[in-house]
Write an enzyme that holds these catalytic residues in place. Structure first.
Site, short mmCIF file in Angstrom:
data_model
loop_
_atom_site.label_atom_id
_atom_site.label_comp_id
_atom_site.label_asym_id
_atom_site.label_seq_id
_atom_site.Cartn_x
_atom_site.Cartn_y
_atom_site.Cartn_z
N SER A 29 1.45 -7.49 -1.12
CA SER A 29 2.07 -8.58 -0.36
C SER A 29 1.18 -9.81 -0.26
CB SER A 29 2.51 -8.11 1.03
OG SER A 29 1.42 -7.98 1.90
N THR A 76 0.82 -1.22 0.00
CA THR A 76 0.00 0.00 0.00
C THR A 76 0.85 1.26 0.00
OG1 THR A 76 -1.86 -1.03 1.12
CG2 THR A 76 -1.63 1.32 1.43
N THR A 88 1.45 -4.58 4.15
CA THR A 88 1.22 -4.98 5.55
C THR A 88 0.59 -6.37 5.68
OG1 THR A 88 -0.94 -3.90 5.60
CG2 THR A 88 0.96 -2.58 6.33
N ASP A 89 -0.11 -6.81 4.62
CA ASP A 89 -0.92 -8.02 4.79
C ASP A 89 -0.10 -9.26 5.15
OD1 ASP A 89 -3.15 -6.54 4.33
OD2 ASP A 89 -3.42 -7.16 2.25
N1 ASP Z 1 -2.80 -5.33 0.37
C1 ASP Z 1 -1.69 -4.49 0.82
C2 ASP Z 1 -0.43 -5.33 0.84
O1 ASP Z 1 -0.26 -6.12 1.71
C3 ASP Z 1 -2.00 -3.94 2.17
C4 ASP Z 1 -0.98 -3.00 2.73
O2 ASP Z 1 0.14 -2.89 2.29
O3 ASP Z 1 -1.32 -2.35 3.76
O4 ASP Z 1 0.38 -5.20 -0.04
#
Ligand code: ASP
Length: 334
Positions: A54, A12, A85-86
């Site tokens: 991710s 993100t 973050t995922d």
């Molecule tokens: N879907 C995103 C990822 O994990 C979520 C994020 O980065 O907060 O790449």
């Protein structure tokens, strides 16, 4: 000033709005340009390893990140990895074993809101990550997020939307960063040179028990995987619905050489199979391991690393219970 390598992987933090939803588009150099204060802290070189959400990361991506850190280890004082973050907690756990004992900080960060949004956590998280990566006192693999520093072996994503996305499970935060000031509560253990592990056995499955679950699901998985992690209820155990199908499935699997790791789906305080009869009857089997207070993410990454280099059940057991970066504190009688 310290020399830091920034490794971009997507997420993100680097995403822009597209007609099909957020997708990573910015390079690490573009991210850095939006946080000029970082250039006053340290010298930064950038490498864009890949640019993915991710959700789509696999252990092969962990290997690429590890190789990148190994190839650049002597040239830099620390590393910042920008990451979605995922699955960041899985990557952080994996890197804790794959870059074991690093005296140089390896910091993962990311954001819940893209850096181009008016309201975003991206900039402060990046600045905090570089503050930690440039510190003389930090070492090892950590997630820096929302002003908290969390050991890579202890991190879990516990909020899907708010800025406080990560928790430290069964272990305190090792430090906080507030207004650019790092306050370190726990000095992590580091070694003169890290041990790199780049050979993983990715044939590891995870099954979560639900009331009334069909034992054939467990059997299916144990016939296809070298190790299976069972997320049981409470302090742990296997269900018996008027028969011993689950116990028999586990015993058949371990006779075939499959490693079984018992853990709990309860987030805090860990497992203790010895407490109840439903768990106690697993205690005598050497190929049945117990995660105790480890996170599932850490147990999964640790067994992939261990099985990548040995099939000896005593050695698997010894290495699984050997603490790495404070991943396991409680080991009743092991
Ligand atoms: N879907 C995103 C990822 O994990 C979520 C994020 O980065 O907060 O790449």
């Amino acid at each position: 000033m310290k020399n830091i390598l920034m490794i971009g992987t997507g997420g993100t933090i680097a995403s822009e709005i597209s007609p099909d939803g957020l997708a990573p588009q910015l390079t690490p150099a573009q991210l850095l340009a939006l946080v000029p204060a970082i250039s006053e802290l340290c010298n930064v070189d950038c490498v864009s390893l890949f640019s993915v959400d991710s959700t789509s990361m696999t252990p092969a991506h962990w290997v690429k990140i590890t190789q990148c850190v190994r190839e650049n280890y002597d040239k830099y004082d620390g590393f910042v990895i920008s990451h979605g973050t995922d699955t960041m907690a899985y990557t952080a756990a994996a890197l804790s074993y794959m870059i074991r004992g690093s005296k140089k900080p390896v910091i993962l960060t990311g954001a819940q809101k893209p850096i181009s949004f008016d309201s975003t956590d991206s900039k402060v998280n990046l600045l905090d990550a570089f503050t930690c990566a440039s510190s003389d006192d930090m070492c090892g693999v950590n997630i820096v997020f929302n002003g908290r520093v969390i050991l890579g072996t202890r991190a879990r994503k516990t909020r899907s939307k708010s800025y406080a996305a990560f928790s430290s499970i069964n272990y305190p935060f090792v430090a906080t960063v507030q207004d650019g000031v790092l306050m370190q509560y726990i000095k992590p253990e580091c070694e003169p040179y890290p041990q790199f592990c780049e050979t993983l056995d990715t044939s590891v499955g995870l099954i979560k028990m639900i009331p009334g679950i069909d034992f054939e699901l467990l059997e299916y998985m144990t016939r296809r995987k070298d190790a299976v992690i069972i997320e049981a209820f409470g302090v742990g155990g296997l269900p018996s619905y008027g028969d011993d199908k689950f116990l028999e499935t586990v015993i058949e699997a371990i006779k075939r050489g499959v490693t079984i790791i018992m853990t709990t789906q309860v987030q805090n305080e860990g497992s203790d199979l010895a407490v109840y009869n439903v768990g106690h009857r697993l205690k005598g089997w050497r190929n049945v391991l117990e995660a105790y207070d480890m996170t599932t993410e850490a147990a999964l990454a640790k067994i992939m690393c261990i099985l990548g280099s040995t099939r000896d059940s005593d050695e698997i057991r010894r290495r699984f219970y050997e603490p790495v970066a404070h991943d396991i504190l409680y080991r009743s009688g092991e």
